[in-house]
Design a protein around this motif. Structure first.
Motif, short mmCIF file in Angstrom:
data_model
loop_
_atom_site.label_atom_id
_atom_site.label_comp_id
_atom_site.label_asym_id
_atom_site.label_seq_id
_atom_site.Cartn_x
_atom_site.Cartn_y
_atom_site.Cartn_z
N LYS B 17 1.13 -1.57 -0.36
CA LYS B 17 -0.26 0.57 -0.17
C LYS B 17 1.22 1.02 -0.56
O LYS B 17 0.93 2.32 -1.15
CB LYS B 17 -0.51 -0.01 1.19
N GLU B 103 1.06 2.88 10.48
CA GLU B 103 0.25 1.52 10.87
C GLU B 103 1.07 1.39 12.31
O GLU B 103 -0.08 1.16 12.67
CB GLU B 103 0.12 0.35 10.00
N LEU B 363 -15.56 -5.51 8.39
CA LEU B 363 -15.64 -5.46 9.17
C LEU B 363 -16.98 -4.29 9.81
O LEU B 363 -16.26 -4.55 11.49
CB LEU B 363 -14.70 -3.93 8.59
N LEU B 367 -16.23 -4.67 14.02
CA LEU B 367 -15.93 -4.34 14.85
C LEU B 367 -17.74 -3.33 15.17
O LEU B 367 -18.36 -2.87 14.84
CB LEU B 367 -14.83 -2.43 14.32
N GLN B 404 -13.54 -4.74 19.73
CA GLN B 404 -13.85 -6.23 18.77
C GLN B 404 -14.79 -7.17 19.82
O GLN B 404 -14.59 -8.76 19.24
CB GLN B 404 -13.04 -6.83 18.24
N ASP E 33 -18.18 3.85 4.54
CA ASP E 33 -16.59 4.63 4.94
C ASP E 33 -15.57 3.82 4.74
O ASP E 33 -15.52 2.57 5.29
CB ASP E 33 -17.16 4.68 6.40
N ASN E 36 -12.92 2.41 8.22
CA ASN E 36 -12.01 1.14 8.35
C ASN E 36 -10.74 0.32 7.80
O ASN E 36 -10.07 -0.34 8.68
CB ASN E 36 -13.15 -0.17 8.89
N LEU E 37 -10.77 0.32 6.62
CA LEU E 37 -10.54 -0.42 6.29
C LEU E 37 -8.95 0.21 5.88
O LEU E 37 -7.56 -0.97 5.87
CB LEU E 37 -10.88 -0.07 4.22
N TYR E 38 -8.81 1.31 6.03
CA TYR E 38 -7.79 1.85 6.66
C TYR E 38 -6.69 1.87 7.42
O TYR E 38 -5.87 2.57 7.21
CB TYR E 38 -7.90 3.12 6.14
N LEU E 39 -7.48 1.69 8.39
CA LEU E 39 -6.36 1.20 9.43
C LEU E 39 -6.55 0.37 10.39
O LEU E 39 -7.48 -0.59 10.41
CB LEU E 39 -7.37 2.40 10.89
N PRO E 40 -5.74 0.07 11.14
CA PRO E 40 -5.72 -0.68 11.47
C PRO E 40 -6.58 -2.04 12.58
O PRO E 40 -7.49 -1.12 13.31
CB PRO E 40 -4.07 -1.59 12.43
N VAL E 41 -6.86 -3.56 12.66
CA VAL E 41 -8.31 -3.18 13.56
C VAL E 41 -8.01 -2.87 15.20
O VAL E 41 -9.17 -2.06 15.73
CB VAL E 41 -8.68 -4.76 13.77
N ARG E 48 -9.92 6.59 14.58
CA ARG E 48 -10.85 5.90 13.17
C ARG E 48 -11.35 7.69 13.71
O ARG E 48 -12.08 7.75 12.24
CB ARG E 48 -12.05 5.75 13.47
N LEU E 81 -6.34 6.96 -1.87
CA LEU E 81 -6.09 6.45 -0.09
C LEU E 81 -4.40 5.57 -0.19
O LEU E 81 -4.42 5.19 0.60
CB LEU E 81 -7.27 6.08 0.55
N TRP E 82 -5.12 4.56 -0.87
CA TRP E 82 -4.68 3.00 -1.53
C TRP E 82 -3.25 3.33 -1.55
O TRP E 82 -2.07 2.88 -1.11
CB TRP E 82 -5.50 2.33 -2.50
N ARG E 269 -12.18 1.13 -1.74
CA ARG E 269 -13.14 2.61 -1.45
C ARG E 269 -12.11 3.63 -1.51
O ARG E 269 -12.52 4.27 -0.69
CB ARG E 269 -14.21 2.30 0.71
#
Ligand SMILES: Nc1ncnc2c1ncn2[C@@H]1O[C@H](COP(=O)(O)OP(=O)(O)OP(=O)(O)O)[C@@H](O)[C@H]1O
Ligand SMILES: Nc1ncnc2c1ncn2[C@@H]1O[C@H](COP(=O)(O)OP(=O)(O)OP(=O)(O)O)[C@@H](O)[C@H]1O
Ligand SMILES: [Mg+2]
Ligand SMILES: [Mg+2]
Lengths: 333, 481, 305, 323, 306
Positions: B17, B103, B363, B367, B404, E33, E36-41, E48, E81-82, E269
């Protein structure tokens, strides 16, 4: 004086933009009396169909009026129009196109009744259909067939039968035999003549074939480029036409007699019909007319009685002049 | 490839990425960067998870909130800048910059403030606002980039201290690396390396076979059957998370029945690779805090049925439809595995429906916040723990506040909080207790397997992937035969 | 002159003659015969599946990726077994119901919707007509795949949504054709005739325009049936269409992709099924066009002599 | 020996309804400089006859089953494909009914006329151009240089038909076949076109087959007439003989049903019934179902074309006796 | 085509484009949105929220729209974004690949279809015709992604004469082109064959024969040009479709084109990428349509009346 059945006054029908209109029908006036047949002739593209369609309210009139039994067709709508439609029916030129190929004959013929409930009760549709078919020389079993299973002449009979379903007082025929084979033409013309006699129908009979018009009409009207240029009783038109165009038209019809071909005086017109979007000034025929003089370009001739022939109205400045012996032939090159 | 034997092509699943050193929490990035282009202060030993020196030669805890690191002094970055304590300070600051949303900052360093101070060029102090007993472990995730790295956005041309420097990144096609002449350590055997990506496992596998690549990662089990295929544990644990708040799943018997209904032995060696280990808890044995004494679940559909019957007798609505949310492509054969599991659950009397989701909607299910009126569900997920400590797994997933977490249990909350602060044996014992509590008392997961990754390696290349291969390609350890 | 006046046949006789002619025309085109046979097989298979004649197809991990053409096994396994050990043949049949069912419902939806909209836009023109056409333009402005992607992401990939999305993306084609046809039919003399009898717009649309437009629309639909199948397969392949545990041919190809080098039959047979079925629909549509075009009839009968 | 002799020509078509005998033994001949009118109702086989002579019968579905076509002593049906092609356009030319359809819409009118020279002559390009302009001038197209660059749709119907004629006579053929060249035109334009055709034909003394169903045009133009009915020639005669003294009941019926401008008689006598279904022709004489003179024999034996007078023939068992 | 006519069309296209882009704006935003995809879980809610603010996603949709519309007017398509790069840069890297792929496949398909379709039409009803018919129907019916997979299986995995996938020299183009070729080819053969048969039966072809033209001239000079129009129309439609990317085929072969970019953009997204792609594709489609119209007019003079 009794009111005519149809009284058309200054009717015009223009297409396209108002700035550069195609004057398909331009300021036309005429009348049809009850039971009378008026023949309308003219070259292809002169506006015959446009006139017919305006009278049938298949398109709007640009100006003028057309009174059927005193009701103006051009402004009628809703119930009044629906009532008018009952009195006025049409036979189209092309018997292959004017019948929906996907409808069986019984449905085709009874369609007017479905649209005008009360004329014929639903229970007797079949019976009436058979009567109509027989009156145009077809048979009862034909009711179960599709139009494609008929020959051209038979189809035109179907078209006539359908037009008669509502028992109209005025029948408009737009070139009803032009698409038909020679031997069949005669059958259809005889049929129309017979029906006319039986039912006292008034007819507007459009054709470009003078021989046909001569056979069926009481009066004849000649149209050129959206205008009526000559009109009168059949005898006057055919024996004493005064307009050069009418003369040319009549002389161009070939005579089925080989002996006479040497003596025939044929007027071969030069050039093509001018564009109705941009008609010549003054007299519209002047560009192809051998009598044309300067006045023809300046002044539009009115449709008035100009010769001694009974009832003949002509729109030509030179209708009475005798320069007709200078009839030109096509240049031999 | 054989002609230019100093060039190596590695095929992975996805294009990185970014190539920013502060994004090494993404395995796709870190595979290319970590220990190839950029390095961290310390490394974890692949054998036992212990700390080994890297850019730091030594470290010690000065007090509860302070650690001291000694740095190498003969190191320069690819862009010519010298490596020293101030470079580390800058990198650490950059990693925590909220504007950059790194990250590493968002995940590994989360929740703690790290303040670094330069003592001298080779000595560094790192202070935290709360007790951070495993600070060196966390530092193993922070790659140090050149102080010239811009701070106004993610970098696409990283300069690190590693054995390779970036030659080119052709978007959509490849990333090319070339050996760095000024490297402080041993020279690598491979001079040029190219990383390319293909989404399909079968294609990746075929590429090694056809010689288009020498190493291919993440080969699906069905393809990973040859001599060239090496399976290695990848620190991931697959499991199904039970939404224990919604009936009938709020009944412990039902949750136990779920666990009993699944034939893990049948899945392994077929849909899952035969080297995958049946799991009893959310972390693999290599993680500090793993509890070896938790008994595994045995396949017993009859018992599951009787549990369900008992629950039903008590008025638990066991016939209610339970949704299994899966995520497309979470691991090889992920939807097949759920199809099989759905069939197993159905056999045990569950009314389960499978729904496969693409990542973004998945997700949303994973979440919080969740809808109050939601359907009872179990969710396919996998948990990775490369940092080697249970604290990276537990709080977020098993405490009341965890984003989560489907469990709200005060006892477990305190247990995990205490463990996180403790050190040494105490820490280990508390974490083991927490795992045991989750597995035996709470039962809000269906642990499946400690996963393996399969890498295919061309015959003419010496490379044995280890447990860290999920996150690093140790290019310098690779050579042609 | 196309007169057949000589003898008047009763309606029933004419119908049976017509059927006879169809049969003769069909046998005149071997490819159409083949296509018909294939579609019949597919239809029978779907029926058998719907009436659960095939029995359950249980997951059996032991039979995972069983290779095809092992005729020693039960006939259901002759095409091998899939990644979960289910007989591939039975899976193919189940997928057939989904794939063809979706295609049929989609085509029907867009056929009805598109025809109505197109006929109305064509007959009335004006603001309504323009609005309809501009919306068509916008839908057509997006790459088809993209509309589908959007739709399925927005509303989630369920069978119902898939049908809606496919129907919407296909609809502009129908609208355009229906409109063009209507513009033409509207000018035909028999429509004028009906107006002279006093037929209003609704009457004319129902009795004259729709029946005249219908054959063209049906031909378009038959070609589209094939297209929709391909499209659905493509979407399912991308993971947007049918979701497991449902199954469609496209999804089977997608799932088979993971087994490309280990079990080629998983992806090969469903793809082949898509191709054969699509081709059959196309061939039959073609044949149907010829049957309905008298100027091409000789193609179908000349060889019979 | 006649310039063109057609003998016992039989052509069939395969259709959905069955096999059609479009021509069922057609015989006639054409002398140099003569105009032969081919008269008959729609579907009687006039166009198919022309197609057969020009080797234009589409095959399939059509097929020439038997007969002979001799042109200038050469049996055309025995020539190779390309030999026939070489004759067409050069020595035998065809004018179609619908000029708009018959002209290629995507090439300019000048190009299409010039093609005649390109196919059959090695005229240098400059010469071709001049010839085209000359032809356009000859048919009375004003401003021929720029008109030559225009496309068929930019011309009026009459002009298009004249262009067709120009194309046909470009190489001064021996035989011109004109398939209803005026049917689609107005009477006034029709007169123009007939005039032009006659003028040009006379100049090269070509023979012409003029196909029509219009008795008026026949009377005007033809030397001899062949009347066709249901795929057969039922009568041939000189134009004068036919109009005054037709022998075949069909010819008589046709003459009687024609509307004419020159007489005032009011009742038309149409031929009863309609043209027969080509798939199921009546046995024996095809006309017998509509014929007032039909007897038992007519249903059994097909009448052959017999000489009924000097230079004239009729195919009827009971021909009308001479007046 | 006159310049003013071009301007008129361009203006109309710009309007359509504006409508298209507006609907695209709202549609992509409806897909959910990206945060969520772009941040670590494991990222915190605060993180966020911070990201939402950074991307402007916290504001109400109309405001976002106004902002975006302003950017659009200054031709700023935002940052991916990516990819972390200006979206239009990324799109412009992918677009030429797609265009080249589509152009090669379509040109080949068109040329082959015209030749083969004409031959079939000339021999209509014969065995060549029947063989061509079956072959083209098969080509028109084959799912392209499946053809791709089978091609990889056969030529790359089994025979090892072509690379499995990827991007590079001519050899990498063989399979993708072949896959994209099949369906247009099949469709076009059918169309050329049909319109050729029609043209060969047209009166003007009979005229040409009557003029003495031999069969080659009749077929290729007189009939073909008339028969080309429908094929050109369909090719134009196909070209417009291909401009949106060889979609599935690009995914199968990991071909870095606009189709793959779009699919990835939606999966990830990446709003900016999606919008920039749609924009670029719409512009390309506009030019394709102009090109087709020009071709049309040069083939058929009847079309030249505006
Ligand atoms: N809908 C229309 N729009 C524009 N112009 C039209 C329309 N209908 C007819 N015209 C023009 O009006 C003129 C008269 O046409 P109309 O059809 O009335 O002639 P006509 O005398 O019936 O000819 P024909 O004998 O060929 O039937 C023609 O020049 C024609 O081009
Ligand atoms: N291509 C064809 N396929 C099938 N039948 C045909 C074909 N061409 C002609 N026919 C048939 O051959 C017969 C004679 O047709 P032909 O065209 O010669 O008639 P015609 O006398 O020229 O009529 P018209 O006056 O209408 O031009 C008709 O019955 C027609 O149906
Ligand atoms: Mg008219
Ligand atoms: Mg004819």
């Amino acid at each position: 004086m009794i009111e005519p059945l149809l009284k058309v006054q200054n009717l015009s029908r223009h297409f396209g933009s108002a700035s550069a209109p195609v004057r398909a029908v331009d300021d036309v006036s005429f009348e049809i009396a009850n039971g009378e047949t008026l023949g309308l002739v003219g070259e292809s593209g002169c506006g015959k169909t446009s006139l017919v369609r305006t009278l049938l309210k298949l398109g709007p009139a640009t100006s003028g009026s057309a009174l059927l039994d005193g009701v103006d067709i051009t402004t009628a709508s809703g119930r009044r129009l629906h009532e008018l439609r009952r009195k006025m029916q049409v036979v189209f030129q092309d018997p292959y196109q004017s019948l929906n190929p996907r409808m069986r004959v019984d449905r085709l013929i009874s369609e007017p009744w479905a649209l005008h409930p009360g004329v014929v009760p639903k229970g007797s549709w079949r019976e009436e259909t058979v009567k109509l078919l027989e009156s145009v020389g077809l048979r009862a079993e034909h009711a179960d067939r599709y139009p494609s299973e008929f020959s051209g002449g038979q189809r035109q009979r179907l078209g006539i039968a359908r037009a008669l379903a509502l028992n109209p007082t005025l029948l408009v025929c737009d070139e009803p035999v032009s698409a038909l084979d020679v031997s069949v033409q005669a059958q259809v013309i005889n049929l129309l003549a017979g029906l006319r006699r039986e039912r006292n129908l008034a007819m507007l009979f459009v054709a470009h074939d003078l021989a046909v018009v001569r056979h069926v009409s009481d009066r004849v009207m000649v149209m050129y480029l959206g205008k009526i240029i000559e009109t009168g009783p059949k005898q006057s038109i055919f024996n004493a036409a005064a307009h050069p165009y009418t003369q040319a038209l009549m002389s161009a019809v070939p005579t089925p007699d080989p002996r006479r071909r040497a003596q025939r005086k044929r007027i071969v017109l030069q050039g093509d019909l001018p564009s109705p979007a941009n008609p010549p000034s003054g007299c519209r025929f002047r560009t192809r007319c051998w009598k044309a003089t300067s006045i023809c370009a300046e002044q539009e001739p009115a449709l008035t009685a100009r010769t001694a022939a009974r009832g003949l109205l002509t729109a030509c400045h030179h209708a009475d002049s005798e320069i007709a012996n200078e009839i030109p032939r096509l240049e031999r090159t | 490839a054989d002609a230019a034997s100093d060039t190596l092509t590695v095929v992975v699943t996805d294009e990185p990425k970014s190539l920013d050193p502060c994004d090494t929490d993404l395995s796709g990035n870190s595979r290319i960067l970590h220990n190839n282009i950029t390095e961290a202060l310390v490394n974890l030993s692949p054998a036992d998870g212990s700390l080994v020196p890297s850019l730091a030669t030594g470290w010690r805890q000065v007090d509860e909130l302070t650690w001291e690191f000694k740095l190498r002094d003969d190191v320069t970055f690819h862009d010519g800048k010298a490596f020293d304590a101030s470079a580390v300070v800058a990198a650490l600051k950059r990693a925590q910059d909220p504007a950059l949303a790194c990250e590493v900052g968002l995940a590994t360093l989360k929740g703690v403030k790290f303040n670094a101070e330069v003592v001298n060029p080779t000595t560094l102090l790192i202070k935290t606002d709360i007790v951070e007993p495993i600070l060196p472990n966390k530092m193993s995730a922070v790659d140090i980039s050149s102080p010239a790295t811009p701070n106004d956005g993610k970098s696409r041309s990283p300069a690190g201290t590693g054995p390779y420097k970036l030659a080119a990144w052709t978007p959509g096609q490849s990333v090319d690396l070339v050996a760095y002449d000024g490297y402080w350590g041993d020279r690598p055997a491979i001079k040029n390396a190219t990383i390319i990506w293909r989404a399909e496992s079968a294609v990746r596998a075929a590429m090694v076979a056809t010689g288009e690549a020498q190493i291919a990662y993440e080969i699906a089990p069905q393809d990973g059957t040859t001599e060239q295929d090496h399976a290695f544990p990848n620190a991931e644990t697959s499991l199904l998370r039970i939404d224990a708040e919604i009936p009938p799943l709020n009944d412990k018997r039902v949750r136990e029945a779920l666990n009993l209904a699944i034939d893990r032995d049948g899945l392994v060696g077929t849909i899952f690779h035969q080297d995958a280990q049946k799991a009893m808890q959310a972390v693999p044995p290599s993680v500090f805090g793993f509890n070896p004494d938790i008994p595994g679940w045995t396949y017993d559909p009859e018992k599951a049925k009787s549990l369900l019957a008992a629950a039903k007798a008590d008025g638990v609505p066991v016939d209610k439809e339970i949704v299994i949310y899966g995520r497309i492509g979470i691991y090889p054969n992920s939807s097949e595995s759920l199809e099989a599991i759905q069939a197993m659950l159905a056999d045990a009397g569950f009314n389960a429906r499978l729904e496969m989701l693409e990542t973004s909607p998945w997700l949303k299910k994973l979440l919080k916040p969740w809808d109050k009126e939601r359907q009872p569900s179990i969710l396919q997920t996998q948990i990775d723990n490369t940092e080697g400590d249970a604290v990276f797994t537990l709080p977020n997933r098993f405490t009341t506040d965890g984003n989560q977490s489907t469990i709200a249990d005060a006892k477990l909350d305190t247990l995990i909080a205490d463990a996180s602060k403790a050190t040494g044996d105490e820490r280990k014992k508390l974490f083991e207790e927490a795992f045991s509590y989750i597995a035996i008392d709470a039962v809000n997961i269906v642990p499946l397997f400690h996963m393996v990754t399969i890498a295919r390696v061309a015959e003419n290349v010496t490379y044995t992937p280890d447990v860290q291969a999920g996150n690093e390609i140790k290019l310098k350890s690779i050579s042609y035969r | 002159m196309t007169s057949t006046s000589a003898d008047v046949l009763p309606a029933r006789e004419r119908r049976s003659r017509r059927i006879l002619w169809f049969v003769r025309a069909l046998t005149g085109d071997p490819m159409a015969v083949a296509a018909t046979i294939w579609l019949l097989i597919v239809a029978l298979a779907i029926l058998a599946d719907a009436s659960s004649l095939l029995g359950e197809n249980r997951i059996s991990l032991k039979a995972r990726n069983l290779p095809p053409f092992d005729f020693g096994q039960s006939w259901t396994l002759w095409l091998g077994a899939d990644a979960l050990g289910r007989p591939l043949l039975v899976r193919l049949i189940q997928a057939a119901s989904t794939t063809i069912g979706i295609a049929l419902v989609t085509v029907l939806t867009s056929l009805i919707g598109g025809t109505l909209l197109g006929v109305i836009a064509g007959y009335f023109g004006g603001i309504i007509g323009n609005l309809v056409m501009r919306i068509c333009d916008i839908i057509l402005g997006f790459p088809t795949l993209l509309v589908a992607l959007f739709g399925l992401y927005l509303f989630g990939p369920s069978v119902g949504n898939l049908i809606i999305v496919l129907a919407v993306t296909r609809m502009p084609a129908y609208i355009r054709v229906a409109r063009a046809e209507t513009l033409e039919v509207r000018e035909r003399l028999f429509v004028d005739a009906a107006r002279v009898f006093g037929g209003g717009p609704v009457w004319i649309l129902r009795n004259h325009i729709l029946p005249s437009v219908a054959p063209t629309m049906l031909t378009l639909a038959s070609v589209n049936l094939a297209m929709v199948m391909l499209f659905e397969s493509g979407l399912s392949y991308l993971g947007l269409g049918i979701q497991p545990p449902s199954v469609s041919w496209g999804l089977m190809v997608a799932q088979g992709q993971g087994y490309l080098s280990s079990a080629w039959w998983l992806g090969f047979f469903p793809g082949l099924a898509v191709m054969l079925t699509t081709m059959s629909f196309n061939l039959l549509a073609n044949w149907f066009r010829i049957v309905n075009d008298p100027s091409q009839h000789w193609r179908l009968v000349s060889r019979r002599r | 020996m006649a310039l063109l002799e057609v003998e016992d020509l039989q052509v069939s078509f395969v259709t959905a309804a069955g096999r059609i005998l479009a021509l069922n033994g057609v015989s006639f001949s054409l002398e140099r400089g003569e105009v032969l009118a081919l008269l008959g109702e729609s579907g009687s086989g006039k166009s198919v006859t022309a197609s057969a002579i020009m080797d234009l019968v589409p095959n399939p579905p059509g097929e020439i089953n038997q007969g002979s076509i001799r042109f200038d002593g050469v049996e055309l049906l025995q020539l190779s494909r390309n030999e026939r092609r070489d004759l067409c356009g050069d020595r035998i030319a065809l004018i179609f009914q619908d000029a708009l359809a018959a002209l290629n819409p995507v090439y300019s009118v000048g190009w299409q006329i010039a093609e005649m020279f390109r196919i059959h002559r090695r005229t240098p390009e400059g010469g071709v151009e001049k010839a085209v302009i000359d032809l356009l001038t000859a048919i009375g197209i004003p401003d021929p240089e720029s008109r030559a660059r225009q496309y068929p749709h930019e011309f009026s119907g009459g002009m298009r038909q004249r262009i067709m004629i120009a194309m046909a006579v470009a190489l001064e053929p021996d035989v011109i076949i004109a398939d209803e060249p005026t049917t689609a035109l107005d009477v006034t334009i029709q007169a123009q076109v007939v005039d032009l055709l006659e003028t040009i034909r006379k100049r090269s003394d070509a023979g012409m087959i003029f196909i029509t169903h219009d008795l008026g045009v026949v009377a005007e133009l033809a030397d001899r007439v062949a009347v066709m009915y249901a795929g057969r020639v039922v009568e041939t005669a000189s134009v004068f003989e036919l109009f005054e003294d037709a022998r075949h009941p069909y010819s008589i019926g046709l003459l009687a049903s024609q509307l004419r401008m020159d007489t005032d008689e009011d009742e038309l006598v149409p031929i009863p019934g309609s043209a027969p279904n080509p798939v199921a022709l009546p046995s024996g004489c095809a006309f017998r179902t509509r014929c007032p003179r039909a007897e038992g024999l007519c249903a059994e034996v097909v009448p052959s074309l017999e000489t009924v007078g000097p230079g004239r023939q009729a195919a009827c068992h009971f021909p009308v006796s001479p007046v | 085509m006159s310049f003013t006519f071009f301007l008129k069309r361009a203006a109309f296209a710009a309007l359509a484009l504006a409508a298209l882009m507006t609907s695209a704006f709202f549609l992509v935003r409806l897909t959910g949105d990206p945060v969520n995809l772009y941040l670590p879980v494991d990222a915190s809610d605060a993180a966020r929220e911070a990201m939402r603010v950074r991307l402007g996603l916290d504001r109400s949709l109309p405001w976002q729209f106004l902002d975006w519309a302003g950017d659009m007017l200054s031709l700023d398509f935002g940052t991916s974004l990516w990819h972390n790069r200006p979206a239009m840069d990324v799109v412009l890297e992918a677009l030429p690949n797609t265009l080249a792929l589509g152009a090669i496949a379509l040109t080949l398909a068109f040329v082959a279809a015209v030749i083969i379709g004409s031959i079939a039409a000339v021999n209509a009803g014969g065995w060549i015709d029947r063989a061509v018919n079956v072959l083209s129907q098969a080509a028109a019916s084959v799912p392209d992604f499946w053809l791709g997979l089978m091609g990889v299986l056969l030529f790359a995995v089994t025979l090892r004469i072509l690379p499995t996938s990827g991007f590079g020299g001519p050899i990498y183009w063989v399979l993708p082109v072949a896959c994209l070729f099949a369906r247009p080819f099949g469709t076009l053969v059918q169309i050329v064959r049909g319109s050729m048969i029609e043209a060969l039966n047209a009166t003007f072809v009979r005229t040409a024969r009557a003029k003495g033209a031999r069969s080659g001239r009749v077929t290729f000079v007189h009939a073909l040009r008339n028969a080309l129009l429908p094929a050109v129309t369909v090719t134009g439609d196909l070209a417009a479709q291909f401009a949106g990317g060889g979609g599935v085929v690009e995914v199968v072969f990991g071909f870095p084109g606009i189709g793959k970019l779009l699919i990835d953009g939606i999966l990830k997204r990446d709003f900016a990428i999606v919008q920039a792609s749609i924009f670029a594709v719409a512009v390309v489609i506009f030019f394709i349509n102009i090109l087709v119209d020009m071709l049309y007019a040069s083939i058929d003079p009847r079309v030249r009346v505006e």
